[in-house]
Motif scaffolding. Structure first.
Motif, PDB file in Angstrom:
ATOM      1  N   ILE A  15       8.167  11.443   2.526  1.00  0.00           N
ATOM      2  CA  ILE A  15       7.344  10.760   3.525  1.00  0.00           C
ATOM      3  C   ILE A  15       8.141   9.753   4.347  1.00  0.00           C
ATOM      4  O   ILE A  15       8.106   9.777   5.571  1.00  0.00           O
ATOM      5  N   TYR A  16       8.869   8.841   3.687  1.00  0.00           N
ATOM      6  CA  TYR A  16       9.550   7.779   4.425  1.00  0.00           C
ATOM      7  C   TYR A  16      10.599   8.322   5.396  1.00  0.00           C
ATOM      8  O   TYR A  16      10.582   7.970   6.577  1.00  0.00           O
ATOM      9  N   PRO A  17      11.512   9.215   4.927  1.00  0.00           N
ATOM     10  CA  PRO A  17      12.504   9.740   5.885  1.00  0.00           C
ATOM     11  C   PRO A  17      11.865  10.509   7.045  1.00  0.00           C
ATOM     12  O   PRO A  17      12.330  10.408   8.173  1.00  0.00           O
ATOM     13  N   VAL A  18      10.802  11.244   6.759  1.00  0.00           N
ATOM     14  CA  VAL A  18      10.134  11.994   7.822  1.00  0.00           C
ATOM     15  C   VAL A  18       9.537  11.030   8.852  1.00  0.00           C
ATOM     16  O   VAL A  18       9.726  11.193  10.057  1.00  0.00           O
ATOM     17  N   LEU A  61      10.472  10.622  12.768  1.00  0.00           N
ATOM     18  CA  LEU A  61       9.449  10.929  13.771  1.00  0.00           C
ATOM     19  C   LEU A  61       9.042   9.720  14.602  1.00  0.00           C
ATOM     20  O   LEU A  61       8.686   9.875  15.781  1.00  0.00           O
ATOM     21  N   MET A  62       9.057   8.522  14.023  1.00  0.00           N
ATOM     22  CA  MET A  62       8.601   7.331  14.746  1.00  0.00           C
ATOM     23  C   MET A  62       9.734   6.817  15.645  1.00  0.00           C
ATOM     24  O   MET A  62      10.797   6.483  15.144  1.00  0.00           O
ATOM     25  N   PRO A  63       9.484   6.735  16.954  1.00  0.00           N
ATOM     26  CA  PRO A  63      10.519   6.217  17.847  1.00  0.00           C
ATOM     27  C   PRO A  63      10.701   4.719  17.672  1.00  0.00           C
ATOM     28  O   PRO A  63       9.773   4.014  17.296  1.00  0.00           O
ATOM     29  N   SER A  64      11.888   4.235  17.947  1.00  0.00           N
ATOM     30  CA  SER A  64      12.136   2.804  17.963  1.00  0.00           C
ATOM     31  C   SER A  64      11.607   2.247  19.276  1.00  0.00           C
ATOM     32  O   SER A  64      11.622   2.940  20.287  1.00  0.00           O
ATOM     33  N   GLU A  65      11.104   1.017  19.279  1.00  0.00           N
ATOM     34  CA  GLU A  65      10.537   0.475  20.529  1.00  0.00           C
ATOM     35  C   GLU A  65      11.595   0.084  21.520  1.00  0.00           C
ATOM     36  O   GLU A  65      12.739  -0.078  21.213  1.00  0.00           O
ATOM     37  N   LEU A 118       0.831  -1.203   0.000  1.00  0.00           N
ATOM     38  CA  LEU A 118       0.000   0.000   0.000  1.00  0.00           C
ATOM     39  C   LEU A 118       0.865   1.254   0.000  1.00  0.00           C
ATOM     40  O   LEU A 118       0.565   2.231  -0.690  1.00  0.00           O
ATOM     41  N   PHE A 119       1.944   1.229   0.770  1.00  0.00           N
ATOM     42  CA  PHE A 119       2.859   2.369   0.850  1.00  0.00           C
ATOM     43  C   PHE A 119       3.448   2.653  -0.526  1.00  0.00           C
ATOM     44  O   PHE A 119       3.482   3.791  -0.989  1.00  0.00           O
ATOM     45  N   ILE A 120       3.884   1.592  -1.225  1.00  0.00           N
ATOM     46  CA  ILE A 120       4.466   1.750  -2.558  1.00  0.00           C
ATOM     47  C   ILE A 120       3.427   2.302  -3.530  1.00  0.00           C
ATOM     48  O   ILE A 120       3.717   3.189  -4.330  1.00  0.00           O
ATOM     49  N   LEU A 121       2.183   1.799  -3.441  1.00  0.00           N
ATOM     50  CA  LEU A 121       1.119   2.300  -4.317  1.00  0.00           C
ATOM     51  C   LEU A 121       0.863   3.786  -4.083  1.00  0.00           C
ATOM     52  O   LEU A 121       0.740   4.557  -5.032  1.00  0.00           O
ATOM     53  N   VAL A 122       0.808   4.190  -2.824  1.00  0.00           N
ATOM     54  CA  VAL A 122       0.601   5.603  -2.493  1.00  0.00           C
ATOM     55  C   VAL A 122       1.749   6.445  -3.052  1.00  0.00           C
ATOM     56  O   VAL A 122       1.532   7.515  -3.621  1.00  0.00           O
ATOM     57  N   LEU A 123       2.971   5.940  -2.903  1.00  0.00           N
ATOM     58  CA  LEU A 123       4.130   6.685  -3.392  1.00  0.00           C
ATOM     59  C   LEU A 123       4.098   6.842  -4.906  1.00  0.00           C
ATOM     60  O   LEU A 123       4.537   7.864  -5.433  1.00  0.00           O
TER      61      LEU A 123
END
Length: 68
Positions: free
Chosen positions: A57-60, A64-68, A42-47
């Protein structure tokens, strides 16, 4: 910081295991209850539908998303 805490509260974290690049799609998949490969597709389709977005989008999200 503030953004990491906000993403973590919403369940948007990059898993340590099952990452392909940065764990962004796996984290999104977990958050929305989808399979990681479906989410990547889905991500690839959106891109492909939004020209130029893949550069931003991906680098941002990775930042922004923390590692667990």
């Amino acid at each position: 910081g503030q953004v990491h805490a906000s993403f973590a509260r919403q369940g948007l974290v990059r898993p340590v295991h099952g990452r392909v690049i940065g764990g962004v799609c796996a984290g999104l998949a977990r958050r929305f209850g989808l399979g990681p490969w479906l989410t990547r597709l889905l991500f690839i389709l959106v891109l492909m539908l939004i020209p130029g977005s893949q550069i931003l989008i991906y680098p941002v999200l990775w930042i922004l998303m923390p590692s667990e």
